[in-house]
Design a protein around this motif. Structure first.
Motif, short mmCIF file in Angstrom:
data_model
loop_
_atom_site.label_atom_id
_atom_site.label_comp_id
_atom_site.label_asym_id
_atom_site.label_seq_id
_atom_site.Cartn_x
_atom_site.Cartn_y
_atom_site.Cartn_z
N UNK A 53 -3.94 -10.00 25.38
CA UNK A 53 -4.83 -9.02 24.76
C UNK A 53 -4.57 -8.93 23.26
N UNK A 54 -3.27 -8.95 22.89
CA UNK A 54 -2.93 -8.93 21.46
C UNK A 54 -3.49 -10.15 20.75
N UNK A 55 -3.34 -11.32 21.36
CA UNK A 55 -3.82 -12.56 20.73
C UNK A 55 -5.32 -12.49 20.48
N UNK A 56 -6.06 -11.98 21.46
CA UNK A 56 -7.53 -11.86 21.31
C UNK A 56 -7.88 -10.90 20.18
N UNK A 120 -16.42 -15.66 25.32
CA UNK A 120 -16.83 -15.15 24.01
C UNK A 120 -15.82 -15.52 22.93
N UNK A 121 -14.53 -15.52 23.27
CA UNK A 121 -13.51 -15.92 22.31
C UNK A 121 -13.72 -17.38 21.90
N UNK A 122 -14.01 -18.23 22.87
CA UNK A 122 -14.25 -19.65 22.58
C UNK A 122 -15.45 -19.82 21.64
N UNK A 123 -16.53 -19.10 21.92
CA UNK A 123 -17.74 -19.24 21.12
C UNK A 123 -17.56 -18.70 19.70
N UNK A 124 -16.83 -17.57 19.56
CA UNK A 124 -16.66 -17.08 18.18
C UNK A 124 -15.68 -17.98 17.42
N UNK A 125 -14.74 -18.61 18.14
CA UNK A 125 -13.87 -19.58 17.48
C UNK A 125 -14.67 -20.76 16.93
N UNK A 126 -15.70 -21.15 17.68
CA UNK A 126 -16.57 -22.22 17.21
C UNK A 126 -17.31 -21.81 15.94
N UNK A 127 -17.77 -20.54 15.89
CA UNK A 127 -18.47 -20.07 14.69
C UNK A 127 -17.54 -20.07 13.47
N UNK A 206 -9.55 -24.96 -0.27
CA UNK A 206 -8.57 -24.22 0.53
C UNK A 206 -9.22 -23.30 1.57
N UNK A 207 -10.31 -22.62 1.21
CA UNK A 207 -10.91 -21.69 2.18
C UNK A 207 -11.57 -22.43 3.33
N UNK A 208 -12.03 -23.66 3.10
CA UNK A 208 -12.60 -24.44 4.20
C UNK A 208 -11.53 -24.82 5.22
N UNK A 209 -10.37 -25.24 4.73
CA UNK A 209 -9.25 -25.57 5.63
C UNK A 209 -8.83 -24.34 6.43
N UNK A 210 -8.81 -23.19 5.77
CA UNK A 210 -8.41 -21.95 6.43
C UNK A 210 -9.35 -21.62 7.59
N UNK A 211 -10.66 -21.70 7.37
CA UNK A 211 -11.62 -21.44 8.44
C UNK A 211 -11.45 -22.45 9.58
N UNK A 212 -11.27 -23.71 9.25
CA UNK A 212 -11.12 -24.75 10.27
C UNK A 212 -9.89 -24.51 11.13
N UNK A 213 -8.76 -24.19 10.50
CA UNK A 213 -7.51 -23.96 11.23
C UNK A 213 -7.64 -22.81 12.21
N UNK A 214 -8.08 -21.64 11.72
CA UNK A 214 -8.12 -20.47 12.59
C UNK A 214 -9.23 -20.57 13.64
N UNK A 215 -10.29 -21.29 13.34
CA UNK A 215 -11.33 -21.50 14.35
C UNK A 215 -10.80 -22.27 15.54
N UNK A 216 -10.03 -23.32 15.28
CA UNK A 216 -9.46 -24.13 16.36
C UNK A 216 -8.41 -23.34 17.16
N UNK A 217 -7.62 -22.54 16.46
CA UNK A 217 -6.63 -21.70 17.15
C UNK A 217 -7.34 -20.70 18.07
N UNK A 219 -10.29 -20.98 19.52
CA UNK A 219 -10.83 -21.69 20.69
C UNK A 219 -9.73 -21.90 21.74
N UNK A 220 -8.54 -22.28 21.28
CA UNK A 220 -7.41 -22.50 22.19
C UNK A 220 -7.02 -21.21 22.92
N UNK A 221 -7.00 -20.09 22.20
CA UNK A 221 -6.67 -18.80 22.82
C UNK A 221 -7.75 -18.40 23.82
N UNK A 222 -9.00 -18.70 23.52
CA UNK A 222 -10.09 -18.41 24.46
C UNK A 222 -9.90 -19.15 25.77
N UNK A 223 -9.49 -20.41 25.70
CA UNK A 223 -9.24 -21.20 26.91
C UNK A 223 -8.08 -20.59 27.72
#
Length: 492
Positions: A53-56, A120-127, A206-217, A219-223
């Motif tokens: 729950x904390x991770x989400x 929903x966590x997976x889909x927002x990670x994709x966004x 730098x901000x593009x890398x930041x979005x990419x990193x946290x988006x993938x993380x 998605x993993x938490x959603x799974x």
């Protein structure tokens, strides 16, 4: 005489109307739970459910505020958007978040709760991931709107999950443990922003890398959420005995665990209940400052005269203050089984004191301005206690789901209003916006006192009118609303 639940007064409701927990208990043989068994069970729940729950919630807060850090990392310059367009991005998220609260509440009741949350966590990670490819206002606005749609599920789902597993006296601390994700999200975001500002590349900013990193993380938490977070005690990986214990120990809540049947009369009950409108007003007015602080934290600090890198580092104490306030409020709420008095203390420290320092200190007194900025992060610690009100004082599954959506809609309204108070014309001090923080907090504080008085009055009235009523066996799981159940008493 038939009542609204389709049963005769004083008798057990139809099977379709009762809580799923009662149906489960009727098919199982009861077992004795000792105090040692209960402590071991709660410890097991704390170690398996609370971290997810904390991770989400941590990622929910971090992902929606990444744009705050991206803004001081060159987002506006790289995409060609104006300051007012940036403010609209902050607002747009909450507009779609608000619009999806009732639909997501309905779907959450009809579908497996944890699986729906995980999807929903997976889909927002994709966004969030796709933000790394955004080049203009249209792309950013579209992704921001979709992010709000998917993140709308997280808080109501976590409130529901908390009420499924924990006693009312235990809920403030557990809500605090997952809500502390707002503070940890601030710390992680600030450190990541600082680190990526040292990154240089001709291909990615730098901000593009930041979005990419946290988006993938994300998605993993959603799974992981889909796989490991149980939908209810009945369908969990607990042993048969542990499932029975998990259900039986929640009888005292009188709020039930799960019912997949949508009941329109409980929706009406929610919106004709005075506490609903008082809690909604508290939520709106306490989140006007939250909306301002979460979206403009880095911008406010940078306005004191610091560089982008200094701003990133100076944002870290904000997260520390938020974590400390949330955990302290949750533990105090659990220890004293109180919510209202702690909310009032939080608002006095964060909104009145912090907001006043921020608004009325000399522009050259950076120490006072920073102190005020940090203290405003205390205000956010009131929200998990408001969530706890919703979990503890609303019974009937449809009524709970409806109230959770109402609280989150109110949260959105406050967060929509907050960023709009920051106008380009008021740069760099944004004085009117800071005065709004103090004023809205004062309204929230007074309304909280009124809500506490209402609960105490209603409990005394029930003691007087229904004090001698006989207990109906298993009525805790009849899916009655708090107003139908004459044995129910409110926690204030």
């Amino acid at each position: 005489m038939e009542n609204k639940k389709g049963s005769k007064d004083g008798q057990t409701p139809k099977v379709a109307d009762v809580d799923a927990a009662l149906d489960y208990l009727n098919r199982e043989t009861a077992t004795v739970m000792t105090e040692i068994n209960e402590k071991a069970l709660v410890r097991k729940l704390d170690l398996t459910i609370v971290p997810l729950m904390w991770a989400c919630y941590n990622l929910q807060y971090l992902d929606k505020t990444l744009i705050n850090y991206a803004n001081v990392m060159g987002l506006q310059e790289d995409t060609g958007i104006t300051g007012n367009q940036f403010s609209l991005l902050a607002t747009l998220f909450y507009v779609t978040y608000l619009a999806f609260e009732f639909p997501t509440g309905y779907l959450m009741q009809r579908l497996p709760t944890a699986k729906y949350l995980g999807a929903n966590v997976i889909f927002w990670g994709l966004m969030v991931t796709l933000n790394s490819a955004a080049k203009n206002w249209a792309a950013l606005a579209t992704l921001r709107a979709l992010l709000g749609c998917f993140e709308a599920a997280v808080a109501p789902a976590l409130i529901l999950v908390t009420s499924m597993w924990y006693k009312r006296s235990e809920q403030p601390a557990r809500v605090g443990f997952w809500y502390v994700g707002t503070g940890t999200g601030t710390i992680i975001g600030a450190l990541t922003s600082f680190g990526f500002q040292h990154y240089e590349s001709d291909i990615f900013t730098p901000w593009q890398i930041m979005f990419l990193l946290f988006g993938l993380v994300t998605i993993a938490v959603g799974v992981l959420t889909v796989i490991f977070l149980p939908d209810s005690p009945m369908s969990s990986r607990l042993t048969r005995e542990e499932k029975i214990w998990a259900i039986e120990r929640l009888r005292e809540n009188q709020t039930g665990i799960e019912n997949k049947h949508f009941k329109l009369y409980q929706v009406r009950d929610c919106f004709t209940d005075p506490q609903t409108w008082l809690i909604a007003l508290i939520t709106i007015t306490s989140n006007i400052p939250n909306g301002a602080v979460s979206s403009y934290q880095a911008t406010i600090i940078k306005g004191f005269g610091y560089t982008s890198k200094e701003t990133a580092l100076l944002s870290i104490p904000s997260g520390v203050v938020s974590c400390t306030a949330v955990i302290s409020a949750g533990l105090c709420g659990a220890k004293f089984d109180a919510r209202g008095p702690i909310i009032i203390i939080i608002l006095l420290i964060g909104g009145i004191l912090g907001g006043s320092l921020l608004a009325f200190s000399s522009p050259t007194d950076k120490g006072a301005l920073l102190a005020g900025n940090y203290l405003t992060n205390v205000i956010g610690a009131s929200l998990p206690l408001i969530y706890s009100y919703s979990a503890a004082n609303y019974a009937g599954h449809t009524k709970k789901v409806t109230m959770n959506a109402t609280v989150l809609i109110s949260f959105c309204l406050g967060n929509i209003i907050g960023p709009l108070t920051f106008r380009d014309a008021d740069k760099p001090r944004y004085l009117p916006a800071k005065i709004v923080i103090v004023a809205s907090t004062a309204v929230s504080l007074v309304t909280t006192a009124v809500l506490m008085a209402y609960y105490r009055w209603e409990n005394r009235r029930r003691d007087k009118v229904h004090g001698g009523i006989a207990h109906r066996e298993n009525s805790e799981f009849f899916d009655l609303t708090d107003r139908e159940n004459k044995e129910f008493r409110y926690r204030w």
